[in-house]
Design a protein around this motif. Structure first.
Motif, PDB file in Angstrom:
ATOM      1  N   ARG A 408       0.832  -1.209   0.000  1.00 59.10           N
ATOM      2  CA  ARG A 408       0.000   0.000   0.000  1.00 59.10           C
ATOM      3  C   ARG A 408       0.863   1.255   0.000  1.00 59.10           C
ATOM      4  O   ARG A 408       0.519   2.245  -0.646  1.00 59.10           O
ATOM      5  CB  ARG A 408      -0.931  -0.001   1.208  1.00 59.10           C
ATOM      6  N   GLU A 409       1.980   1.208   0.707  1.00 62.58           N
ATOM      7  CA  GLU A 409       2.892   2.358   0.668  1.00 62.58           C
ATOM      8  C   GLU A 409       3.433   2.564  -0.748  1.00 62.58           C
ATOM      9  O   GLU A 409       3.546   3.684  -1.235  1.00 62.58           O
ATOM     10  CB  GLU A 409       4.090   2.123   1.587  1.00 62.58           C
ATOM     11  N   LEU A 410       3.770   1.442  -1.394  1.00 63.21           N
ATOM     12  CA  LEU A 410       4.347   1.535  -2.735  1.00 63.21           C
ATOM     13  C   LEU A 410       3.377   2.166  -3.719  1.00 63.21           C
ATOM     14  O   LEU A 410       3.771   2.867  -4.632  1.00 63.21           O
ATOM     15  CB  LEU A 410       4.756   0.151  -3.230  1.00 63.21           C
ATOM     16  N   LEU A 411       2.070   1.914  -3.497  1.00 67.23           N
ATOM     17  CA  LEU A 411       1.083   2.503  -4.398  1.00 67.23           C
ATOM     18  C   LEU A 411       1.192   4.019  -4.419  1.00 67.23           C
ATOM     19  O   LEU A 411       1.108   4.645  -5.462  1.00 67.23           O
ATOM     20  CB  LEU A 411      -0.330   2.091  -3.979  1.00 67.23           C
ATOM     21  N   SER A 412       1.388   4.610  -3.249  1.00 69.30           N
ATOM     22  CA  SER A 412       1.501   6.064  -3.248  1.00 69.30           C
ATOM     23  C   SER A 412       2.844   6.492  -3.850  1.00 69.30           C
ATOM     24  O   SER A 412       2.940   7.548  -4.458  1.00 69.30           O
ATOM     25  CB  SER A 412       1.319   6.622  -1.840  1.00 69.30           C
ATOM     26  N   LEU A 413       3.838   5.637  -3.719  1.00 67.21           N
ATOM     27  CA  LEU A 413       5.133   5.959  -4.319  1.00 67.21           C
ATOM     28  C   LEU A 413       5.030   6.026  -5.846  1.00 67.21           C
ATOM     29  O   LEU A 413       5.671   6.839  -6.494  1.00 67.21           O
ATOM     30  CB  LEU A 413       6.161   4.894  -3.915  1.00 67.21           C
ATOM     31  N   VAL A 414       4.201   5.165  -6.432  1.00 69.16           N
ATOM     32  CA  VAL A 414       4.016   5.216  -7.884  1.00 69.16           C
ATOM     33  C   VAL A 414       2.803   6.069  -8.251  1.00 69.16           C
ATOM     34  O   VAL A 414       2.269   5.960  -9.350  1.00 69.16           O
ATOM     35  CB  VAL A 414       3.897   3.809  -8.515  1.00 69.16           C
TER      36      VAL A 414
END
Lengths: 545, 295
Positions: A408-414
């Motif tokens: 879920r954190e990575l989603l905001s990163l991309v």
């Protein structure tokens, strides 16, 4: 020949079936094509540009999709008022079409000659001998080497560029008034594309044909267009002479599209010679042995890659450039060991990936991740986004809850909304799917990311965003990228160094700026001069946002 | 920001019908499929209520032999030549038919998936070997093989179910193999391999869910043919004599077909409707699972 327009589209509206994302595929479209003029219809996917072409041919999938207002005039006659048999006489004779993919547009069961002959048989009274002579003549006109042997060849026996020449020959054989070319060079290599564009221009000059050229590629537009019409979601946002639109676009959407065209100016050279080498490939080779059956004879083995060596340093982006058949995709698959190499080694962190046993290989997969070309095909359609991203870490022993939280954190990163986590891949657009693919790759915290044509399936504006995201992540996470592409404009955007490949071998390598400014090998020179619209520098549009 | 953001940000749709609701809507659009569902429900209901409507052993004698239907209230569908209640036979026979349909289908589909998946995924000599075995099975007419198996191992209900499963796995195996051969080249499989996912996991967790829809639809066909096979066995007096099965009833009623038609026709209609329900259900499942096939 009069100067009256060949094609006039007046206030055209095409309705879509109820329940779609918009009621009309096209609205208020006005367009004219004059004799001897190339009009480019430009737009991204979903802009309705192909439907406009089909409407002119009256080939819409009626009654779901139909013309609900406006008129299409061909030489002043209303196409909408024609009967079906009159339309059949017009198609091929007065209006011809060139399709994107010549392999699927040609019948694989019939020879090239038969297919050209069919057009003549349907529309003329010529006898067999005269038809054959005419077919051979037109094949010669489109510069097919040895027309007589091409006449007897089946479509699969000739190259992609030649197939497109055959399509053009079929379109031209009756000297139509209007040719509709729907992305005719998108499926071709740059060098072939250049020849085909040249051919289309030459034919149009000789015959005074009007051409409606549909494309998404502003490079091609710059190369060929006399006038340009820009479509966005079914609306004509801007039209005018090529020079004006390309260099002084007025509508914000056109400005944004042109600003998204990658400029041919490589990034400033970063000196990375001090950075540690993260991946070293040495003497890689791969031959595809054709598997002959008991009864089918042995076919010739194909050498995809022969003796390839390169180094990738920390934080560096190494571009692998080449045309189809150059072996660049094979390189990406060997380096990630999705394909076993015949010889050579790929050393990452002191270990050889090529000769690693199963346990070592599994551990090493963490260090080298891949971003795939087709964002639709590379995401399992039956998994939720969060599962897709967390899958790698879970396989490598990260507890499920932790992996999901990280996903879920990575989603905001991309730059995707956290709500995306619970969705399935088909609910996203191409660019968004590619972001998911990127998130999946970086979830493993790899040292190296191999990107195989990651933006070639995307629209230009989305392409620019994804490239920007990749560059941004590379700098923030100190990643090393092996970037495989056929598109030199894209390579120029991102790569510090490039490798130019031809027929499985490196023909030239060096810092991008240097290779672009002063190519040494003739093949590199040919590639660079083939970039469509290379003489046109996209204007610097500071306000585009 | 220099490059423009033309692509809109992802916005979740809030009021979205659930997956099940969407599926039900697609299913409902096909009227024939709904009819199939109703018939199937009726068969299941008959099997469930057999002991309540017609308690006791369905093979016992309850009335005058060869009573016509609608004559005696105690035996509303009449009796056969041994005086057994036809209604009780139909209701209890539904259990056997469903048991055979479900279990035999499960067996055949499981074998089929296993062999097809391994064969299609690995290819090469594994594929060659497994496909030759499959072809060996396919060259023998399945009913002849079934007769042979039952003749050798004896005609208990368990043996019959297993034998039917064994003779009908070849078609699902080939189907699964074809799906796997095309799916294993898809990039998402490469992506999973690249993450270090093992072969077993790739076969069952990545590829199989994508290969399953056509197999599920085909399962309904296998179910229908399994029931027909059991009936055919029973008709040839090779069924399990200890259970009331529709095939048994037809086989015994055959002797009096010309005088007392109802002994064969009633169980025959039961078989017809059950098989029909599976076919129609299969069609409906196809609409649900492959929505793109239909416009």
């Amino acid at each position: 020949m009069t100067d009256a327009p060949i094609l006039e589209i007046q206030d055209l509206r095409i309705s879509l079936p109820a329940g779609g994302d918009r009621p009309y595929a096209l609205e208020h479209l006005d367009l004219t094509v004059n004799p001897g003029e190339i009009v480019c219809l430009v737009g991204e996917s979903g802009s309705g540009k192909s439907l406009a072409a089909n409407a002119v041919m009256r080939l819409l999938p009626e009654p779901h999709v139909h013309v609900s207002a406006g008129r299409i005039l061909l030489d002043g006659e209303d196409i909408g008022a024609k009967s079906e048999s009159e339309m059949r006489a017009i198609r091929g004779d007065r209006v011809a079409m060139i399709f994107q993919e010549p392999m699927t547009a040609l019948n694989p069961q019939k020879t090239v000659g038969w297919q050209i002959d069919e057009v003549l048989r349907l529309h003329t009274d010529l006898d067999r001998k005269a038809r054959r002579a005419r077919a051979l003549e037109i094949l010669g006109d489109v510069h097919i080497p040895d027309p007589a042997s091409a006449y007897n060849a089946y479509p699969h026996q000739i190259s992609g560029g030649q197939r497109q020449r055959v399509m053009i020959a079929m379109a031209l054989v009756l000297n139509p008034r209007l040719i509709i070319a729907d992305e005719p060079t998108t499926a071709l290599d740059v060098t072939t594309q250049k020849q085909i564009l040249h051919l289309i221009k030459e034919m149009q000059r000789q015959h005074g044909t009007g051409i409606l050229f549909i494309t998404h590629d502003f490079g091609v537009v710059a190369e060929i267009a006399d006038r340009i019409a820009v479509l966005r979601l079914g609306e004509l946002v801007e039209s005018g002479p090529a020079e004006q639109i390309l260099n002084h676009p007025s509508h914000p959407y056109t400005r944004a599209l042109i600003a998204a065209v990658p400029a041919l100016t490589p990034p400033a050279h970063k000196d990375l010679s001090a950075a540690p080498v993260v991946l070293r490939a040495q003497g890689l080779a791969k031959t595809f042995a054709a598997r002959g059956g008991l009864l089918s004879g042995r076919r010739q083995a194909v050498t995809a890659v022969r003796d390839l060596s390169f180094e990738l340093r920390q934080g560096e982006t190494l571009g692998v450039v080449g045309e189809s058949g150059s072996g660049k995709t094979t390189v990406s698959r060997i380096v990630t060991r999705l394909l076993d190499a015949d010889r050579g080694e790929v050393v990452i962190g002191g270990h050889d990936l090529i000769h690693a046993d199963r346990r070592q290989l599994r551990a090493m997969r963490r260090d080298i991740q891949m971003i795939f070309q087709d964002p639709m095909a590379s995401l399992n359609p039956r998994k939720r986004v969060v599962d897709l991203i967390a899958q790698g870490p879970i396989v490598h022993g990260v507890p499920k809850a932790e992996a999901h939280a990280r996903a879920r954190e990575l989603l905001s990163l991309v730059e995707l909304s956290p709500a995306a986590a619970e969705r399935y891949p088909h609910e996203f657009s191409g660019g968004q799917r590619q972001r998911i693919g990127i998130a999946r790759a970086i979830a493993m915290q790899p040292k190296v990311i191999v990107a195989d044509e990651p933006v070639s399936a995307l629209d230009v504006s989305v392409q620019a965003q994804v490239l920007r995201l990749l560059a941004d992540l590379r700098d923030r996470l100190d990643l090393s990228l092996l970037f495989v592409t056929h598109d030199l404009r894209v390579a120029a955007q991102l790569c510090d160094r490039i490798i130019v490949m031809q027929k499985g071998e490196i023909v030239e390598t060096g810092p991008t700026a240097q290779v672009f400014a002063d190519p040494q090998h003739p093949y590199t020179q040919a590639l660079l001069t083939s970039i469509p619209g290379r003489d046109w520098q996209p204007p610097k549009l500071t306000d585009a946002a | 920001m220099n490059a423009p953001d033309i692509e809109p940000a992802f916005e979740p749709q809030l009021s979205r019908p659930s997956r099940a609701a969407v599926m039900w809507r697609r299913f409902r659009r096909n009227r024939a499929a709904v009819l199939g569902l109703v018939l199937f429900a009726a068969v299941v209901l008959a099997a469930l209520l057999a002991d309540i409507i017609a308690p006791g052993d369905p093979l016992r004698r309850v009335g005058v032999p060869l009573t016509a239907p609608f004559v005696d209230a105690a035996t509303p569908l009449g009796t056969d030549q041994l005086g057994r209640d036809i209604l009780a036979g139909i209701l209890h026979g539904a259990r056997i038919s469903l048991l055979i349909g479900v279990v035999a289908t499960l067996i055949s589909i499981c074998i089929g998936i296993l062999i097809g998946a391994v064969s299609g995924y690995f290819g090469g000599w594994v594929d060659d070997l497994l496909m030759r075995v499959t072809e060996a099975f396919q060259t023998i007419p399945s009913f002849v093989l079934l007769l042979a198996l039952v003749a050798i191992f004896g005609s208990t209900i368990g043996n019959i179910v297993i034998a039917i499963g064994i003779v009908s796995w070849t078609a699902p195996a080939r189907m699964v193999r074809a799906e796997f051969m095309s799916l294993r080249r898809r990039e998402f499989v490469d992506a999973a391999r690249n993450l270090g996912v093992g072969n077993v996991s790739i076969i069952f967790r990545e590829i199989l869910p994508n290969a399953l829809p056509p197999v599920i639809v085909f399962a309904s066909v296998v179910m229908a043919t399994s029931i027909l096979m059991e009936s055919a066995l029973a008709f040839l007096a090779l069924g399990d004599p200890n259970f009331a099965s529709w095939g048994n009833m037809i086989g015994q009623g055959r002797a009096v077909l010309r005088t007392d038609w109802y002994c064969t026709v009633i169980p025959g209609v039961a078989i017809l409707l059950t098989v029909l329900s599976f076919s129609l259900l299969g069609e409906g499942l196809n609409d649900i699972l492959n929505p793109r096939q239909k416009k």
